[in-house]
Motif scaffolding. Structure first.
Motif, PDB file in Angstrom:
ATOM      1  N   GLY A 161       0.836  -1.186   0.000  1.00 60.11           N
ATOM      2  CA  GLY A 161       0.000   0.000   0.000  1.00 60.11           C
ATOM      3  C   GLY A 161       0.876   1.243   0.000  1.00 60.11           C
ATOM      4  O   GLY A 161       2.068   1.173   0.280  1.00 60.11           O
ATOM      5  N   PHE A 162       0.299   2.397  -0.307  1.00 63.69           N
ATOM      6  CA  PHE A 162       1.126   3.605  -0.317  1.00 63.69           C
ATOM      7  C   PHE A 162       0.285   4.844  -0.057  1.00 63.69           C
ATOM      8  O   PHE A 162      -0.944   4.828  -0.167  1.00 63.69           O
ATOM      9  N   ALA A 163       0.999   5.893   0.316  1.00 59.74           N
ATOM     10  CA  ALA A 163       0.372   7.197   0.507  1.00 59.74           C
ATOM     11  C   ALA A 163       1.417   8.263   0.262  1.00 59.74           C
ATOM     12  O   ALA A 163       2.626   8.004   0.315  1.00 59.74           O
ATOM     13  N   GLY A 164       0.955   9.485   0.008  1.00 60.15           N
ATOM     14  CA  GLY A 164       1.859  10.605  -0.186  1.00 60.15           C
ATOM     15  C   GLY A 164       2.276  11.204   1.140  1.00 60.15           C
ATOM     16  O   GLY A 164       1.478  11.303   2.075  1.00 60.15           O
ATOM     17  N   ALA A 165       3.544  11.587   1.242  1.00 56.08           N
ATOM     18  CA  ALA A 165       4.035  12.226   2.453  1.00 56.08           C
ATOM     19  C   ALA A 165       3.444  13.636   2.568  1.00 56.08           C
ATOM     20  O   ALA A 165       3.084  14.255   1.564  1.00 56.08           O
ATOM     21  N   PRO A 166       3.351  14.152   3.792  1.00 63.17           N
ATOM     22  CA  PRO A 166       2.703  15.457   3.988  1.00 63.17           C
ATOM     23  C   PRO A 166       3.312  16.591   3.172  1.00 63.17           C
ATOM     24  O   PRO A 166       2.570  17.438   2.653  1.00 63.17           O
ATOM     25  N   PHE A 167       4.648  16.633   3.043  1.00 62.35           N
ATOM     26  CA  PHE A 167       5.230  17.742   2.299  1.00 62.35           C
ATOM     27  C   PHE A 167       4.794  17.725   0.843  1.00 62.35           C
ATOM     28  O   PHE A 167       4.481  18.771   0.257  1.00 62.35           O
ATOM     29  N   THR A 168       4.774  16.554   0.237  1.00 56.98           N
ATOM     30  CA  THR A 168       4.385  16.474  -1.174  1.00 56.98           C
ATOM     31  C   THR A 168       2.924  16.872  -1.358  1.00 56.98           C
ATOM     32  O   THR A 168       2.579  17.607  -2.292  1.00 56.98           O
ATOM     33  N   ALA A 242       9.843  16.620   8.783  1.00 61.06           N
ATOM     34  CA  ALA A 242       9.958  15.275   9.356  1.00 61.06           C
ATOM     35  C   ALA A 242       8.935  14.997  10.456  1.00 61.06           C
ATOM     36  O   ALA A 242       8.395  13.881  10.517  1.00 61.06           O
ATOM     37  N   PRO A 243       8.650  15.957  11.352  1.00 52.55           N
ATOM     38  CA  PRO A 243       7.648  15.643  12.381  1.00 52.55           C
ATOM     39  C   PRO A 243       6.281  15.266  11.806  1.00 52.55           C
ATOM     40  O   PRO A 243       5.592  14.399  12.365  1.00 52.55           O
ATOM     41  N   SER A 244       5.905  15.875  10.700  1.00 49.56           N
ATOM     42  CA  SER A 244       4.616  15.529  10.090  1.00 49.56           C
ATOM     43  C   SER A 244       4.683  14.192   9.352  1.00 49.56           C
ATOM     44  O   SER A 244       3.697  13.445   9.325  1.00 49.56           O
ATOM     45  N   SER A 245       5.841  13.879   8.768  1.00 47.41           N
ATOM     46  CA  SER A 245       5.999  12.543   8.178  1.00 47.41           C
ATOM     47  C   SER A 245       5.900  11.477   9.263  1.00 47.41           C
ATOM     48  O   SER A 245       5.281  10.422   9.058  1.00 47.41           O
ATOM     49  N   ALA A 246       6.495  11.765  10.420  1.00 48.22           N
ATOM     50  CA  ALA A 246       6.380  10.842  11.544  1.00 48.22           C
ATOM     51  C   ALA A 246       4.923  10.701  11.980  1.00 48.22           C
ATOM     52  O   ALA A 246       4.457   9.609  12.331  1.00 48.22           O
ATOM     53  N   ARG A 247       4.195  11.801  11.937  1.00 52.97           N
ATOM     54  CA  ARG A 247       2.777  11.768  12.295  1.00 52.97           C
ATOM     55  C   ARG A 247       2.000  10.875  11.328  1.00 52.97           C
ATOM     56  O   ARG A 247       1.138  10.086  11.751  1.00 52.97           O
ATOM     57  N   ALA A 248       2.280  10.999  10.033  1.00 55.09           N
ATOM     58  CA  ALA A 248       1.601  10.141   9.049  1.00 55.09           C
ATOM     59  C   ALA A 248       1.886   8.670   9.328  1.00 55.09           C
ATOM     60  O   ALA A 248       0.980   7.830   9.339  1.00 55.09           O
TER      61      ALA A 248
END
Length: 387
Positions: A161-168, A242-248
């Motif tokens: 499965g996949f999802a887009g990172a928050p920054f993108t 990075a903190p938001s990527s960690a949140r995802a």
């Protein structure tokens, strides 16, 4: 943080049932080097396949992603044709935006286009007034159904499965569409850190829920794509992204299952080797384009595996990761159109460099180009498996 609590996967899940738990790719993602290097290709499902183009006639990209039967069939096509070690779920990183009610379309030849770009603090406040929890089981039902159909057909072959990172996602929202330098997004990041943080956390929760739906429905691994993080400095990434990527990733970090694994601590007597019940998390991959300087920070965000693009050799990537992290990558997509001896030598070099990591999953350093000859991919998979 609004992350959802972790839990043990349903006993019928392909990992929990043992169907995919011992597959090459899952074990490689968990750091166990395989005798045969597992291989799959980013963007293997879709535009390079004539059967995909035939199926998609008259159907828009986002409509195809939200048609469970069509999304499942497109996911299965490259697995049947190429014999890859995993399917990658056919969808798009902007699907969570569409499901949440954001105006977005995939324009052929352009990419995602946002109907109302998010440029100011007021725009951010309006957008984030949409509660990410509105992306509930009902709205995510087409995703869960497509995954369920797919894993039923794949059997012992895992689905990723996949999802887009928050920054993108945020970059698309702020820019209004694709951008070469993401100046508007980076300007908002520095000029209004509070609005920026709110936007990224909102995007993280949408992506996290989207990825969790896929994993709970039967995907055996998850990948977070950060297509545009390479536009950032290490300091900006570490502090502002990075903190938001960690949140995802926190939405799926706690998904676990139990397997019977060899018990190295117990001496083997006559008969089958002793085993013990081991709890494992669903493996997570973090991939970005142009992110050679960010690899360690991307791993620290909560991934088990780091995907590496074609701009940095795998042995150097592994060194930057301390030699302790499984890696994925990193064939240069441009070489898929090169003479076979050139591609073969390149693949052997990538595999040799990947030996410096605990485990290696062979992939491209970006997606399959649309004009790729599918026969090259099929031949490449057979070549790697024969090694």
């Amino acid at each position: 943080m609004n992350s959802e609590p972790g839990h043990t996967l349903d006993a019928r899940h392909p990992l929990a049932s043992g169907l995919t738990a011992n597959s090459r790719i899952v074990r490689a993602y968990q750091g166990e080097r395989q005798a045969v290097t597992p291989v799959w290709f980013m963007r293997q499902a879709g535009r390079s396949l004539p059967e995909y183009r035939e199926l998609r006639v008259g159907t828009s990209m986002l409509d195809a992603c939200l048609d469970p039967a069509m999304a499942s069939e497109i996911t299965l096509q490259p697995v049947r044709r190429h014999g890859v070690d995993a399917g990658i779920f056919f969808s798009d990183i902007v699907i969570p935006l569409r499901l949440a009610g954001v105006g977005v379309e995939i324009v052929p030849g352009t990419g995602p286009v946002i109907a109302k770009p998010v440029r100011t603090a007021a725009d951010v406040a309006e957008l984030t007034s949409i509660d990410p929890q509105a992306l509930d089981a009902e709205r995510l039902a087409p995703i869960a159904e497509a995954v369920g159909r797919t894993v039923a057909e794949l059997g012992e072959t895992p689905l990723i499965g996949f999802a887009g990172a928050p920054f993108t996602l945020a970059a698309y929202l702020v820019e209004g569409g694709p951008s070469k330098d993401h100046v508007r997004a980076r300007t908002l990041m520095h000029s209004d850190p509070q609005a920026w943080s709110a936007l990224l956390d909102w995007a993280a929760d949408l992506s996290g829920r989207f990825l969790r739906a896929q994993l709970e429905a039967g995907a055996s691994a998850g990948q977070l794509f950060d297509s545009w993080a390479g536009a950032l400095s290490l300091e900006d990434y570490a502090r502002r992204v990075a903190p938001s990527s960690a949140r995802a990733l926190s939405h799926v970090r706690g998904l676990v299952y139990e397997v019977e694994a060899p018990d190295a601590a117990t001496p083997a007597a006559d008969g089958p080797p002793p085993t013990r019940t081991t709890t494992r998390n669903v493996p997570l991959v973090h991939f970005g384009v142009g992110t050679g300087e960010l690899l360690a920070a991307m791993h620290d965000a909560g991934a088990d595996v780091v995907g590496v693009d074609y701009r940095i050799p795998l042995d150097e990537a592994s060194r930057r990761l301390g030699g302790l992290v499984p890696v994925q990558g990193n064939i240069d997509p441009a070489l898929l159109a090169a003479p076979w001896p050139v591609l073969e030598a390149h693949v052997l070099d990538v595999i040799a460099r990947g030996a410096s990591a605990p485990a290696h999953v062979l992939n491209l350093g970006h997606g399959v180009p649309p004009d790729t000859d599918p026969e090259v991919l099929t031949r490449l998979v057979a070549f790697v498996h024969a090694l």
